[in-house]
Design an enzyme around this catalytic site. Structure first.
Site, PDB file in Angstrom:
ATOM      1  N   SER A 126      -1.360  -3.370   0.271  1.00  0.00           N
ATOM      2  CA  SER A 126      -2.347  -4.057   1.324  1.00  0.00           C
ATOM      3  C   SER A 126      -2.728  -5.587   1.165  1.00  0.00           C
ATOM      4  O   SER A 126      -2.350  -5.875   0.122  1.00  0.00           O
ATOM      5  CB  SER A 126      -3.546  -3.285   0.904  1.00  0.00           C
TER       6      SER A 126
HETATM    7  N1  SAH Z   1      -2.205   1.005  -3.825  1.00  0.00           N
HETATM    8  C1  SAH Z   1      -0.760   0.484  -3.306  1.00  0.00           C
HETATM    9  C2  SAH Z   1      -0.643   0.398  -1.936  1.00  0.00           C
HETATM   10  C3  SAH Z   1      -0.099   1.767  -1.388  1.00  0.00           C
HETATM   11  S1  SAH Z   1       0.500   2.155   0.051  1.00  0.00           S
HETATM   12  C4  SAH Z   1      -0.590  -0.897  -3.909  1.00  0.00           C
HETATM   13  O1  SAH Z   1      -1.334  -1.609  -4.347  1.00  0.00           O
HETATM   14  O2  SAH Z   1       0.757  -1.155  -3.693  1.00  0.00           O
HETATM   15  C5  SAH Z   1       0.007   3.920  -0.013  1.00  0.00           C
HETATM   16  C6  SAH Z   1       0.984   4.646  -1.003  1.00  0.00           C
HETATM   17  O3  SAH Z   1       0.524   5.995  -0.760  1.00  0.00           O
HETATM   18  C7  SAH Z   1       2.457   4.788  -0.848  1.00  0.00           C
HETATM   19  O4  SAH Z   1       3.092   4.361  -1.965  1.00  0.00           O
HETATM   20  C8  SAH Z   1       2.716   6.144  -0.310  1.00  0.00           C
HETATM   21  O5  SAH Z   1       4.007   6.579  -0.824  1.00  0.00           O
HETATM   22  C9  SAH Z   1       1.557   6.614  -0.874  1.00  0.00           C
HETATM   23  N2  SAH Z   1       1.400   8.247  -0.581  1.00  0.00           N
HETATM   24  C10 SAH Z   1       1.394   8.591   0.809  1.00  0.00           C
HETATM   25  N3  SAH Z   1       0.928  10.002   0.788  1.00  0.00           N
HETATM   26  C11 SAH Z   1       0.474  10.372  -0.600  1.00  0.00           C
HETATM   27  C12 SAH Z   1       0.225  11.570  -1.211  1.00  0.00           C
HETATM   28  N4  SAH Z   1       0.034  12.486  -0.389  1.00  0.00           N
HETATM   29  N5  SAH Z   1       0.232  11.547  -2.243  1.00  0.00           N
HETATM   30  C13 SAH Z   1       0.333  10.269  -3.172  1.00  0.00           C
HETATM   31  N6  SAH Z   1       0.483   9.175  -2.753  1.00  0.00           N
HETATM   32  C14 SAH Z   1       0.844   8.945  -1.489  1.00  0.00           C
END
Ligand code: SAH
Length: 236
Positions: free
Chosen positions: A85
């Site tokens: 993000s």
């Molecule tokens: N917090 C992260 C940004 C993540 S983007 C950072 O600081 O980099 C969102 C993330 O959620 C992705 O890595 C994606 O793979 C994950 N995601 C999507 N659906 C999910 C689920 N059901 N359970 C766990 N993670 C999930």
């Protein structure tokens, strides 16, 4: 003895050269600019959040070739079609959690591990769940190399939270489900537990929501419109 000393110095130099983590942080100025222009200039006022955003080396969490853009005012690709993000959104979500320092926080969507590191600077324990094994493993290695000891990783569907360590003081979700997963509501403290989560369908507008449990009662507040990657797994 002298030869031994030379060998040790040589080995130290080799280890230093091969360490993936930059020993010298060339990005302090970029972080200061980011905090001043993107956070303080907007509505980030929590001193713990501002201090942390000055500390965590965001450039380490992105690919080598986009390091120079790490502190810019937009999200960046981190592999598997996922994104880290925008700094402002990380700061805003962290501020909305109203952290004091002694909390246990659950994050859904580890991704690069950046948000987890930001939380780990402020609170006691961070639990983070990621659905893609490759992302979880990569971020776990980086986090360990950076020296964080209070972040715990799980590979799985975050729709179900992480029951084992519940209840949490706060939960932060960084991927967007269509609705608030009921398991997450069950896994926060009954009095004072809170969740910050983007909610909305793939094709619909998403809203960043703050959900609080006060004496067992749930209160929801819409904060701003956002765009997160969808939560995959059970919720689709
Ligand atoms: N917090 C992260 C940004 C993540 S983007 C950072 O600081 O980099 C969102 C993330 O959620 C992705 O890595 C994606 O793979 C994950 N995601 C999507 N659906 C999910 C689920 N059901 N359970 C766990 N993670 C999930």
């Amino acid at each position: 003895m002298f030869i031994l000393l030379i060998v040790i110095i040589f080995l130290l130099i080799v280890i230093y050269e091969h360490d993936e983590i930059d020993k010298i942080d060339d990005y302090i100025e970029q972080r200061q600019n980011m905090v001043a222009s993107q956070l303080k200039n907007r509505d980030i006022v929590d001193s713990k959040v501002l201090q942390t955003m000055l500390t965590v080396p965001r450039h380490q969490f992105v690919d080598e070739r986009i390091k120079e853009s790490a502190y810019n005012d937009y999200p960046l690709a981190i592999g598997e079609g996922q994104t880290i993000s925008q700094p402002y959104i990380v700061a805003l979500m962290t501020q909305l959690l109203e952290l004091k320092g002694d909390e246990k926080v659950l994050e859904i969507g580890t991704g690069s591990g950046y948000q987890a590191a930001v939380l780990a600077e402020i609170v006691e324990e961070v639990y983070t769940v990621e659905i893609y094994e490759s992302l979880s493993k990569k971020s776990e290695k980086l986090i360990k190399d950076l020296g964080y000891r209070n972040i715990h990783f799980k590979i799985g569907d975050g729709y179900y939270g992480w029951e084992e360590y519940a209840p949490y003081d706060a939960i932060i979700v960084t991927c967007a489900p269509d609705y608030v997963p009921p398991y997450l509501l069950q896994q926060i403290r009954d009095d004072g537990g809170r969740i910050v989560i983007p909610v909305g369908g793939i094709w619909m507008a998403q809203t960043l929501m703050k959900i609080e449990k006060i004496r067992g009662e749930v209160k929801s507040t819409g904060i701003i419109g956002v765009r997160f990657v969808p939560m995959i797994g059970h919720s689709r």
